[in-house]
Design an enzyme around this catalytic site. Sequence first.
Site, PDB file in Angstrom:
ATOM      1  N   ASP A 119      82.482  46.490  21.995  1.00  0.00           N
ATOM      2  CA  ASP A 119      82.709  46.125  23.202  1.00  0.00           C
ATOM      3  C   ASP A 119      81.681  46.726  24.244  1.00  0.00           C
ATOM      4  O   ASP A 119      81.485  47.762  24.048  1.00  0.00           O
ATOM      5  CB  ASP A 119      84.216  46.393  23.686  1.00  0.00           C
ATOM      6  N   LYS A 141      83.436  41.233  26.103  1.00  0.00           N
ATOM      7  CA  LYS A 141      83.408  40.157  27.096  1.00  0.00           C
ATOM      8  C   LYS A 141      82.719  40.608  28.373  1.00  0.00           C
ATOM      9  O   LYS A 141      82.829  41.431  29.059  1.00  0.00           O
ATOM     10  CB  LYS A 141      85.009  39.821  27.421  1.00  0.00           C
ATOM     11  N   MET A 256      92.785  46.583  34.965  1.00  0.00           N
ATOM     12  CA  MET A 256      92.493  45.146  35.222  1.00  0.00           C
ATOM     13  C   MET A 256      92.962  44.636  36.315  1.00  0.00           C
ATOM     14  O   MET A 256      93.516  43.350  36.430  1.00  0.00           O
ATOM     15  CB  MET A 256      93.162  44.276  33.808  1.00  0.00           C
TER      16      MET A 256
HETATM   17  N1  SAH Z   1      91.893  50.107  25.914  1.00  0.00           N
HETATM   18  C1  SAH Z   1      91.262  50.314  27.333  1.00  0.00           C
HETATM   19  C2  SAH Z   1      91.602  49.472  28.430  1.00  0.00           C
HETATM   20  C3  SAH Z   1      91.048  47.932  28.067  1.00  0.00           C
HETATM   21  S1  SAH Z   1      91.709  46.884  29.442  1.00  0.00           S
HETATM   22  C4  SAH Z   1      91.579  51.854  27.518  1.00  0.00           C
HETATM   23  O1  SAH Z   1      92.552  52.230  26.912  1.00  0.00           O
HETATM   24  O2  SAH Z   1      90.897  52.193  28.531  1.00  0.00           O
HETATM   25  C5  SAH Z   1      90.077  47.089  30.324  1.00  0.00           C
HETATM   26  C6  SAH Z   1      90.412  47.850  31.717  1.00  0.00           C
HETATM   27  O3  SAH Z   1      90.471  49.297  31.323  1.00  0.00           O
HETATM   28  C7  SAH Z   1      89.401  47.810  32.806  1.00  0.00           C
HETATM   29  O4  SAH Z   1      89.810  46.656  33.608  1.00  0.00           O
HETATM   30  C8  SAH Z   1      89.795  48.998  33.686  1.00  0.00           C
HETATM   31  O5  SAH Z   1      91.145  48.860  34.211  1.00  0.00           O
HETATM   32  C9  SAH Z   1      89.982  49.937  32.467  1.00  0.00           C
HETATM   33  N2  SAH Z   1      88.953  50.755  32.324  1.00  0.00           N
HETATM   34  C10 SAH Z   1      88.274  50.874  31.137  1.00  0.00           C
HETATM   35  N3  SAH Z   1      87.284  51.643  31.209  1.00  0.00           N
HETATM   36  C11 SAH Z   1      87.077  52.056  32.562  1.00  0.00           C
HETATM   37  C12 SAH Z   1      86.626  53.094  33.089  1.00  0.00           C
HETATM   38  N4  SAH Z   1      85.212  53.723  32.555  1.00  0.00           N
HETATM   39  N5  SAH Z   1      86.700  53.484  34.295  1.00  0.00           N
HETATM   40  C13 SAH Z   1      87.748  52.573  35.130  1.00  0.00           C
HETATM   41  N6  SAH Z   1      88.501  51.819  34.439  1.00  0.00           N
HETATM   42  C14 SAH Z   1      88.320  51.618  33.243  1.00  0.00           C
END
Ligand code: SAH
Length: 332
Positions: A119, A141, A256
């Site tokens: 991803d 995505k 999100m």
């Molecule tokens: N599995 C991931 C979440 C996936 S959903 C986890 O555990 O972190 C995707 C969301 O994760 C984004 O919309 C945002 O809200 C958050 N996210 C992922 N990476 C991020 C980052 N580096 N900084 C801030 N938010 C992040």
Amino acid sequence: MRLDIPGTGARVLVRDPGPRVAEIVHTLLDGGAVVDVQESGTHPVVRDLAARRLVTVVAAPDLTAYDVVLRDPALEAQEPPRPSTGGRVVLVGGGPGDRGLLTLAGMQALREADVVVCDRLAPLGVLDELDPRPEIIHVGKIPSGAFTPQERINEILVEQAQAGRNVVRFKGGDSFVFGRGGEEWNACVDAGVSVTVIPGVTSSIAAPALAGIPLTHRDVIQGFVVVSGHVAPDDPRSTVDWRAVAETRMTVVVLMGVKTLASIADALVAHGLDPETPAASVADAGLPSQRVARGPLRDIARIGDEADIRPPAVTVIGHSVAALRPQDTGTS
Ligand code: SAH
């Protein structure tokens, strides 16, 4: 093929971005470089990197302004496929995007992989270190760009493992926190494919921490709740009990939720949460473009907008946001 990483502060121009551009840019950023990409603005991956302030797109660069100019090596050399050694799937949570927050177990799984299905929010720079290099399949995505539907991702994992290959599913954060890891797990089990999971550092905890925000604080906050904001509270698809969230007296972490933040804040206030509750949004946590916006709950959506908070971002709401004393870094 590995990149020779120029030193911190080096100005690097990537020309002719190809299939490996995201990995190359992340590797360069990991090394502290400042990266420009020469492109006409149509490559969806480059557009995404530029929107997240990780690179600057230049149409007609002055080549003398750069310490290093490089092309996407995938355009020059096709590496031969590796021989198969396995037939299993490992779901690896890669952390929020900084290579330092990938676990040792996750890195080891990547070293043993024949194929990596990744991803865009995973720490893609580490892929450049893998020698021999696995096949890399990008399925992430990209907002307003190409993406592979989840059903197809499940099929790819199963097909690759059934062909006898060691498959790593590499994604941002933790696979089981809004990562659709559960669906991938079930698809593997249904197909009789061996599947294991290596937990990752989830952005729901890491993004606040990287902004100096604890989620619990002794005597003040005794828990936290992590909630998806991908649909607004008044959307019929929302299954979240926002009244219950407003009444928890725990820290609320929204993932999100950049687009829906104003309506989430309104719903929480309507259900009795104090509009002055401290809040903060953290975008691109752990990456060079990390941005933090702070303000009271009633204004956090507007303040975030003004501070260029764009996805991926996490919003934290609760008194722990203001719990830590600022540190004198000696830089001012
Ligand atoms: N599995 C991931 C979440 C996936 S959903 C986890 O555990 O972190 C995707 C969301 O994760 C984004 O919309 C945002 O809200 C958050 N996210 C992922 N990476 C991020 C980052 N580096 N900084 C801030 N938010 C992040």
